[in-house]
Design a protein around this motif. Structure first.
Motif, PDB file in Angstrom:
ATOM      1  N   VAL A 105      10.754  -8.205   4.508  1.00  0.00           N
ATOM      2  CA  VAL A 105      10.847  -7.158   3.591  1.00  0.00           C
ATOM      3  C   VAL A 105      12.250  -7.210   3.331  1.00  0.00           C
ATOM      4  CG1 VAL A 105      11.114  -4.591   4.004  1.00  0.00           C
ATOM      5  CG2 VAL A 105       9.187  -5.699   5.230  1.00  0.00           C
TER       6      VAL A 105
ATOM      7  N   SER B  96       8.813  -2.229   1.771  1.00  0.00           N
ATOM      8  CA  SER B  96       7.288  -2.310   2.050  1.00  0.00           C
ATOM      9  C   SER B  96       6.607  -3.572   1.041  1.00  0.00           C
ATOM     10  CB  SER B  96       6.623  -1.112   1.355  1.00  0.00           C
ATOM     11  OG  SER B  96       6.603  -1.130   0.074  1.00  0.00           O
ATOM     12  N   ARG B  97       5.491  -3.897   1.526  1.00  0.00           N
ATOM     13  CA  ARG B  97       4.859  -4.994   0.910  1.00  0.00           C
ATOM     14  C   ARG B  97       4.500  -4.662  -0.680  1.00  0.00           C
ATOM     15  NH1 ARG B  97      -0.623  -5.498   0.382  1.00  0.00           N
ATOM     16  NH2 ARG B  97      -1.550  -7.422   0.054  1.00  0.00           N
ATOM     17  N   GLN B  98       4.155  -3.309  -0.911  1.00  0.00           N
ATOM     18  CA  GLN B  98       3.768  -2.870  -2.167  1.00  0.00           C
ATOM     19  C   GLN B  98       5.087  -3.065  -3.129  1.00  0.00           C
ATOM     20  OE1 GLN B  98       0.853  -2.073  -3.371  1.00  0.00           O
ATOM     21  NE2 GLN B  98       1.476  -1.939  -5.284  1.00  0.00           N
TER      22      GLN B  98
END
Length: 153
Positions: A11, A34-36
């Motif tokens: 992250v 976040s991954r997004q």
């Protein structure tokens, strides 16, 4: 010019960009949170790179898969490694006793690597950027772009 982008994935991600002449072009850290958010930025980062090259990424899981997929889409060579691989070539055993010691050593060694590769000296260096720089030095050697690893210890 070919390039090598080295990444300490997570992250909070450390990145370092090297030329095929072993010159450190830039280094930085980014906390994606976040991954997004990471997924949204990866295409931009890889799209801004100066020509053909390689991406060496330390880490695994979903974050690594995002980088790997975009590298394939952009026709960039992708190499995935783990800390144990590059550290055994750059660190002494005593420097790898525990994670805290390894991270401290990485910062010291990365400062030397910045000077060795002609980069600008940082005012401070986080361990994720330091590790990205050292992953890059390891990658330069394993790609055959330098004949031997520099003395950084």
């Amino acid at each position: 010019m070919a390039f090598l982008l080295s990444i300490d994935s997570g992250v909070r991600t450390g990145l370092a960009l090297f030329s095929d002449q072993a010159r450190l072009i830039w280094y930085r850290s980014h906390n994606y949170g976040s991954r997004q958010r990471l997924k949204q930025d990866v295409a931009n980062i890889l799209g801004d790179l100066p020509g053909p090259g390689y991406l060496i990424l330390e880490g695994g899981g979903e974050m690594a898969a995002i980088w790997e997929k975009e590298a394939a889409r952009k026709n960039i060579g992708f190499i995935q490694i783990y800390a144990e691989e590059w550290r055994k070539d750059l660190f002494d055993k005593k420097e790898m006793r525990n994670a805290r010691q390894a991270k401290s050593t990485a910062i010291d060694m990365a400062q030397k690597a910045i000077k060795w590769s002609g980069g600008k000296n940082p005012t401070s260096l986080s361990h994720d950027v330091a590790e990205a720089i050292l992953i890059g030095v390891w990658g330069l050697y394993h790609l055959g772009w330098i004949e031997k690893l520099p003395e950084l210890g």
